[in-house]
Design a protein around this motif. Structure first.
Motif, PDB file in Angstrom:
ATOM      1  N   HIS A 101       0.938  -1.344   0.026  1.00  0.00           N
ATOM      2  CA  HIS A 101       0.013   0.083  -0.203  1.00  0.00           C
ATOM      3  C   HIS A 101       0.797   1.340   0.028  1.00  0.00           C
ATOM      4  O   HIS A 101       1.848   1.289   0.954  1.00  0.00           O
ATOM      5  CB  HIS A 101      -0.859  -0.015   1.377  1.00  0.00           C
ATOM      6  N   ALA A 102       0.678   2.257  -1.045  1.00  0.00           N
ATOM      7  CA  ALA A 102       1.337   3.509  -1.074  1.00  0.00           C
ATOM      8  C   ALA A 102       0.391   4.809  -0.973  1.00  0.00           C
ATOM      9  O   ALA A 102      -0.663   4.641  -1.580  1.00  0.00           O
ATOM     10  CB  ALA A 102       2.318   3.533  -2.253  1.00  0.00           C
ATOM     11  N   THR A 103       0.739   5.610  -0.078  1.00  0.00           N
ATOM     12  CA  THR A 103      -0.052   6.881   0.017  1.00  0.00           C
ATOM     13  C   THR A 103       0.235   7.906  -0.914  1.00  0.00           C
ATOM     14  O   THR A 103       0.628   8.935  -0.599  1.00  0.00           O
ATOM     15  CB  THR A 103       0.239   7.506   1.569  1.00  0.00           C
ATOM     16  N   GLN A 104       0.260   7.331  -2.121  1.00  0.00           N
ATOM     17  CA  GLN A 104       0.702   8.352  -3.021  1.00  0.00           C
ATOM     18  C   GLN A 104      -0.248   8.218  -4.183  1.00  0.00           C
ATOM     19  O   GLN A 104      -0.701   7.572  -4.819  1.00  0.00           O
ATOM     20  CB  GLN A 104       2.086   7.835  -3.770  1.00  0.00           C
ATOM     21  N   ASP A 105      -1.062   9.635  -4.299  1.00  0.00           N
ATOM     22  CA  ASP A 105      -2.174   9.500  -5.131  1.00  0.00           C
ATOM     23  C   ASP A 105      -1.843   9.885  -6.644  1.00  0.00           C
ATOM     24  O   ASP A 105      -2.881   9.820  -7.643  1.00  0.00           O
ATOM     25  CB  ASP A 105      -3.164  10.578  -4.580  1.00  0.00           C
ATOM     26  N   ALA A 159       0.879  -0.005  -6.875  1.00  0.00           N
ATOM     27  CA  ALA A 159       0.699   0.458  -5.328  1.00  0.00           C
ATOM     28  C   ALA A 159       0.666   1.926  -5.506  1.00  0.00           C
ATOM     29  O   ALA A 159       1.677   2.613  -5.444  1.00  0.00           O
ATOM     30  CB  ALA A 159       1.468  -0.128  -4.629  1.00  0.00           C
ATOM     31  N   GLY A 160      -0.578   2.504  -5.111  1.00  0.00           N
ATOM     32  CA  GLY A 160      -0.533   4.038  -5.227  1.00  0.00           C
ATOM     33  C   GLY A 160      -1.779   4.604  -5.907  1.00  0.00           C
ATOM     34  O   GLY A 160      -2.851   4.396  -5.694  1.00  0.00           O
ATOM     35  N   TYR A 161      -1.523   5.107  -7.164  1.00  0.00           N
ATOM     36  CA  TYR A 161      -2.396   5.597  -7.874  1.00  0.00           C
ATOM     37  C   TYR A 161      -3.440   4.600  -8.654  1.00  0.00           C
ATOM     38  O   TYR A 161      -4.632   4.808  -8.498  1.00  0.00           O
ATOM     39  CB  TYR A 161      -1.963   6.583  -9.168  1.00  0.00           C
ATOM     40  N   SER A 162      -2.878   3.438  -9.036  1.00  0.00           N
ATOM     41  CA  SER A 162      -3.581   2.458  -9.618  1.00  0.00           C
ATOM     42  C   SER A 162      -4.509   1.597  -8.723  1.00  0.00           C
ATOM     43  O   SER A 162      -5.558   1.441  -8.997  1.00  0.00           O
ATOM     44  CB  SER A 162      -2.758   1.723 -10.313  1.00  0.00           C
ATOM     45  N   LYS A 163      -3.986   1.305  -7.505  1.00  0.00           N
ATOM     46  CA  LYS A 163      -4.584   0.507  -6.529  1.00  0.00           C
ATOM     47  C   LYS A 163      -4.231   0.876  -5.232  1.00  0.00           C
ATOM     48  O   LYS A 163      -3.088   1.250  -4.746  1.00  0.00           O
ATOM     49  CB  LYS A 163      -3.915  -0.881  -6.878  1.00  0.00           C
ATOM     50  N   ALA A 164      -5.142   0.810  -4.315  1.00  0.00           N
ATOM     51  CA  ALA A 164      -4.959   1.079  -2.730  1.00  0.00           C
ATOM     52  C   ALA A 164      -4.073  -0.037  -2.250  1.00  0.00           C
ATOM     53  O   ALA A 164      -3.146   0.252  -1.494  1.00  0.00           O
ATOM     54  CB  ALA A 164      -6.198   0.910  -2.101  1.00  0.00           C
ATOM     55  N   TRP A 165      -4.304  -1.421  -2.596  1.00  0.00           N
ATOM     56  CA  TRP A 165      -3.426  -2.364  -2.226  1.00  0.00           C
ATOM     57  C   TRP A 165      -2.975  -3.156  -3.370  1.00  0.00           C
ATOM     58  O   TRP A 165      -3.839  -3.603  -4.216  1.00  0.00           O
ATOM     59  CB  TRP A 165      -3.844  -3.433  -1.409  1.00  0.00           C
ATOM     60  N   ALA A 166      -1.687  -3.615  -3.675  1.00  0.00           N
ATOM     61  CA  ALA A 166      -1.304  -3.839  -4.883  1.00  0.00           C
ATOM     62  C   ALA A 166      -0.463  -5.156  -4.511  1.00  0.00           C
ATOM     63  O   ALA A 166       0.476  -5.344  -3.668  1.00  0.00           O
ATOM     64  CB  ALA A 166      -0.499  -3.115  -5.802  1.00  0.00           C
ATOM     65  N   PHE A 167      -0.828  -6.450  -5.224  1.00  0.00           N
ATOM     66  CA  PHE A 167       0.118  -7.551  -5.015  1.00  0.00           C
ATOM     67  C   PHE A 167       1.259  -7.947  -6.089  1.00  0.00           C
ATOM     68  O   PHE A 167       1.771  -9.067  -6.144  1.00  0.00           O
ATOM     69  CB  PHE A 167      -1.124  -8.703  -5.074  1.00  0.00           C
ATOM     70  N   ASP A 168       1.366  -6.943  -6.908  1.00  0.00           N
ATOM     71  CA  ASP A 168       2.157  -7.186  -8.031  1.00  0.00           C
ATOM     72  C   ASP A 168       3.729  -6.515  -7.881  1.00  0.00           C
ATOM     73  O   ASP A 168       4.520  -6.377  -8.755  1.00  0.00           O
ATOM     74  CB  ASP A 168       1.554  -6.941  -9.361  1.00  0.00           C
ATOM     75  N   VAL A 169       3.891  -5.920  -6.745  1.00  0.00           N
ATOM     76  CA  VAL A 169       5.092  -5.134  -6.721  1.00  0.00           C
ATOM     77  C   VAL A 169       6.192  -6.080  -6.408  1.00  0.00           C
ATOM     78  O   VAL A 169       7.314  -5.896  -7.013  1.00  0.00           O
ATOM     79  CB  VAL A 169       4.833  -4.077  -5.211  1.00  0.00           C
ATOM     80  N   ASP A 170       6.029  -7.180  -5.383  1.00  0.00           N
ATOM     81  CA  ASP A 170       6.977  -7.962  -5.067  1.00  0.00           C
ATOM     82  C   ASP A 170       6.794  -9.421  -5.301  1.00  0.00           C
ATOM     83  O   ASP A 170       7.823 -10.194  -5.381  1.00  0.00           O
ATOM     84  CB  ASP A 170       7.277  -7.933  -3.452  1.00  0.00           C
ATOM     85  N   SER A 171       5.564  -9.679  -5.693  1.00  0.00           N
ATOM     86  CA  SER A 171       5.356 -11.183  -5.734  1.00  0.00           C
ATOM     87  C   SER A 171       5.777 -11.649  -7.113  1.00  0.00           C
ATOM     88  O   SER A 171       5.735 -11.200  -8.055  1.00  0.00           O
ATOM     89  CB  SER A 171       3.437 -11.391  -5.950  1.00  0.00           C
ATOM     90  N   ARG A 172       6.437 -12.780  -6.894  1.00  0.00           N
ATOM     91  CA  ARG A 172       7.083 -13.784  -8.168  1.00  0.00           C
ATOM     92  C   ARG A 172       7.124 -15.259  -7.442  1.00  0.00           C
ATOM     93  O   ARG A 172       7.094 -15.387  -6.282  1.00  0.00           O
ATOM     94  CB  ARG A 172       8.195 -12.976  -8.297  1.00  0.00           C
ATOM     95  N   ALA A 173       7.453 -15.858  -8.424  1.00  0.00           N
ATOM     96  CA  ALA A 173       7.788 -17.387  -7.947  1.00  0.00           C
ATOM     97  C   ALA A 173       8.775 -17.784  -9.137  1.00  0.00           C
ATOM     98  O   ALA A 173       9.029 -17.377 -10.329  1.00  0.00           O
ATOM     99  CB  ALA A 173       6.448 -18.214  -8.368  1.00  0.00           C
ATOM    100  N   GLY A 174       9.567 -18.933  -8.499  1.00  0.00           N
ATOM    101  CA  GLY A 174      10.660 -19.259  -9.470  1.00  0.00           C
ATOM    102  C   GLY A 174      11.177 -20.766  -8.940  1.00  0.00           C
ATOM    103  O   GLY A 174      10.738 -21.467  -7.933  1.00  0.00           O
ATOM    104  N   ALA A 175      11.739 -21.567  -9.898  1.00  0.00           N
ATOM    105  CA  ALA A 175      12.387 -22.824  -9.704  1.00  0.00           C
ATOM    106  C   ALA A 175      13.573 -22.938 -10.300  1.00  0.00           C
ATOM    107  O   ALA A 175      13.887 -22.156 -11.311  1.00  0.00           O
ATOM    108  CB  ALA A 175      11.378 -23.636 -10.435  1.00  0.00           C
ATOM    109  N   GLN A 176      14.416 -23.896  -9.647  1.00  0.00           N
ATOM    110  CA  GLN A 176      15.786 -23.948 -10.334  1.00  0.00           C
ATOM    111  C   GLN A 176      16.362 -25.461 -10.125  1.00  0.00           C
ATOM    112  O   GLN A 176      15.857 -26.077  -9.183  1.00  0.00           O
ATOM    113  CB  GLN A 176      16.864 -23.092  -9.290  1.00  0.00           C
ATOM    114  N   LEU A 177      16.881 -25.581 -11.402  1.00  0.00           N
ATOM    115  CA  LEU A 177      17.591 -26.979 -11.423  1.00  0.00           C
ATOM    116  C   LEU A 177      19.032 -26.835 -11.436  1.00  0.00           C
ATOM    117  O   LEU A 177      19.422 -26.239 -12.341  1.00  0.00           O
ATOM    118  CB  LEU A 177      17.009 -27.830 -12.740  1.00  0.00           C
ATOM    119  N   ASP A 178      19.423 -27.705 -10.509  1.00  0.00           N
ATOM    120  CA  ASP A 178      21.069 -27.829 -10.343  1.00  0.00           C
ATOM    121  C   ASP A 178      21.446 -29.239 -10.904  1.00  0.00           C
ATOM    122  O   ASP A 178      20.788 -30.310 -10.220  1.00  0.00           O
ATOM    123  CB  ASP A 178      21.497 -27.533  -9.008  1.00  0.00           C
ATOM    124  N   VAL A 179      22.246 -29.301 -11.795  1.00  0.00           N
ATOM    125  CA  VAL A 179      22.964 -30.715 -12.061  1.00  0.00           C
ATOM    126  C   VAL A 179      24.547 -30.533 -12.064  1.00  0.00           C
ATOM    127  O   VAL A 179      25.121 -29.832 -12.557  1.00  0.00           O
ATOM    128  CB  VAL A 179      22.497 -31.077 -13.674  1.00  0.00           C
TER     129      VAL A 179
END
Length: 417
Positions: free
Chosen positions: A48-52, A66-86
């Motif tokens: 949440h950002a208090t930036q209008d 987060a800010g002008y577009s949405k009061a609460w945003a889930f796309d600022v930090d959310s991610r998923a990843g996978a890694q294969l080590d051989v």
């Protein structure tokens, strides 16, 4: 306007890395010695950002809302990843990493972030080829793995300057000692596509980087110098328009043109972590010699661990090493129509200059390790764009005023598995 570096997700490097893996894989009974390891990581966070009049984002290559577009945003930090080590044998190994995260087109995409083969030539010397993490900053190898960070995110002021975390090429690392100090020196060579915004894409050619890391007990320090040739077609209209006004316009175009520029990066950082507490800091400068900016960013952070709870504080600062506004073309004496065109060009130039970030952020946060592979985090940021700049905001709206601070509240969960 900091430049954004991305590389195509599946073109070129993946087939090369796969071929090298097959060539590197020992034959016969040695195949049975190969070991495989699959791991994953992810972050789910609400911000949440208090930036209008703009949106807070931590990476212009993965814009948040987060800010002008949405009061609460889930796309600022959310991610998923996978890694294969051989690991094929004592000398040959390979790694592939992919992430699912927000793209500049405001949709989630899968990115091939790593795909390389490593050859341990000697106990001291290793060689890699493929898509490789660039060791520009302390958290270069794990900046996308939120669980590995003490904070909610890496400090925006520094890490948003170079949102790329990888390039396609080769590197060589050599480990050596001086007394009790362990050193690692890495030379990196590569290239990448350069994405400035939705409309402009260029190429970062001839990337050359030299990194020196030294570790003595709980202290690690790192120094990096890198450069690349950035070629950006498609922005000729502004600079051709300036040049049409004779010597004053030619001088402005030569100063700010982004068509073909050498980009230079310098960074230094340290981390001291004896166990119960930590203190870490970095400083970096990126100079594009153009309208894309010349900026220096620094941060200092410290935290204390009380069992599985670790509060921390951070202060970060981003400054511009060039003026973020210009008088532009002189209008006196120009015919009305020419003056109107010159005024338009001056406004367009200054609109771009104000996107060169100048900003301070003071942060407090806490990490709670609720399980061996799960961490809950909360962070409060006080952000202040300065000097007429929009800071690191995106999607800025009419009515925005530089110099006014705003708050950012972040709540998230990091997992590894």
């Amino acid at each position: 306007m900091p430049f954004i570096l991305t590389t195509p997700a599946a073109r070129g490097v993946a087939p090369v890395a796969l071929l090298l893996s097959l060539l590197a894989w020992p034959q016969g009974d040695a195949r049975a010695q190969a070991t495989w390891k699959v791991t994953g990581f992810g972050t789910v966070a609400a911000v949440h950002a208090t930036q209008d009049y703009g949106d807070y984002t931590v990476n212009p290559n993965s814009p948040g809302q987060a800010g002008y577009s949405k009061a609460w945003a889930f796309d600022v930090d959310s991610r998923a990843g996978a890694q294969l080590d051989v690991r094929f044998d004592k000398r040959w190994s390979a790694v592939v990493q992919a992430t699912q995260e927000k793209s500049i087109e405001n949709s989630y995409k899968t990115y091939l972030t790593w795909a390389n083969v490593k050859f341990q030539a000697t106990p001291e010397l290793s060689l890699r080829a493929g898509r490789i993490a660039l060791p520009l900053f302390l958290a270069a190898d794990y900046r996308k793995v939120g669980y590995a960070l003490p904070w909610m995110r890496t400090p925006v002021e520094l890490y948003s300057l170079i949102p790329i975390s990888y390039s396609d090429g080769v590197d060589a690392s050599y480990r050596w000692h001086t007394g009790q100090v362990k050193h690692e020196t890495t030379l990196s060579l590569g290239h990448a596509a350069a994405r400035l915004n939705k409309d402009l894409t260029g190429k970062a050619r001839n990337i050359v980087g030299l990194t020196e890391s030294a570790t003595a007990g709980a202290l690690t320090v790192r120094f990096t110098a890198a450069q690349a040739l950035l070629v950006v077609p498609g922005a000729e209209a502004l600079f051709d328009g300036l040049r049409a006004f004779g010597p004053p316009g030619e001088a402005l175009a030569d100063r700010y043109d982004i068509a073909k520029r050498h980009v230079r990066v310098f960074s230094a950082g340290f981390n001291y972590d004896p166990g119960n507490w930590f203190i870490t800091g970095e400083s970096g400068r990126i100079n594009t010699g153009s309208l894309l900016g010349d900026q220096t960013a620094s941060y200092l952070s410290a935290g204390r661990r009380f069992g599985n709870v670790a509060p921390y504080v951070t202060y970060a600062r981003l400054v511009a090493n060039l003026a973020t506004q210009t008088a532009g073309l002189p209008l006196d004496g120009l015919p009305p129509e020419a003056a109107a065109v010159a005024g338009f060009l001056n406004n367009a130039l200054n609109d771009q200059l104000r996107q060169i970030g100048v900003q301070d952020t003071a942060s407090v946060g806490v990490r709670w390790d609720v399980a061996p592979n799960i961490a809950l985090k909360g962070q409060f940021d006080r952000v202040k764009p300065r000097g007429g700049s929009i800071g690191t905001l995106i999607n800025v709206q009419p009515g925005f005023r530089s110099g006014q601070a705003f708050n950012v509240i972040s709540l998230g969960m990091d997992v590894v598995f």
